[in-house]
Motif scaffolding. Structure first.
Motif: not given
Length: 85
Positions: A15, A17, A20-21, A78-81, A83-84
Motif C-alpha cells: 500500500q 506509494p 509503488e514507485k 493497480e494500487q491506486s484502485d 488502496s484508497s
C-alpha cells in the motif's frame, strides 16, 4: 534465477506509494541483469496503511498457489484502485 550470484532483499509494503514507485525500477533491474540478480521479497506492512497487512497475507496465499509474483505485480500496478477504498 535461484543460482544468480547477487540477491536483492526488498522490504516492501503493497500500500506504500513509495514502494509503488520502486516497482518499475526493480522490474528494470531484473530485466537488465537477468540471471545475475534474484530478489528476496520481505513483507514490511506499515501500521498507518490500513490494507497493508491483509494484502501481505493475501500475497502469501497467492505464494501457496504459485502465483506470488503475478499477484505482487497486480497489486502495484493497480494500487491506486484498491488502496484508497
Amino acid at each position: 534465477d535461484a543460482s544468480a550470484p547477487v540477491t536483492i532483499v526488498e522490504f516492501s509494503d503493497f500500500q506504500c506509494p513509495f514502494c509503488e514507485k520502486a516497482f518499475p525500477v526493480m522490474q528494470q533491474v531484473m530485466k537488465e541483469y537477468k540471471g545475475k540478480v534474484k530478489v528476496a521479497y520481505r513483507h514490511f506492512p506499515l501500521d498507518f496503511h490500513p490494507r497493508a497487512q491483509k494484502t501481505a497475507e493475501a500475497a502469501e496465499c497467492a505464494r501457496d498457489q504459485g502465483k506470488f509474483w503475478q499477484f505482487h505485480e497486480q497489486l502495484f500496478k493497480e494500487q491506486s484502485d484498491w488502496s484508497s477504498l
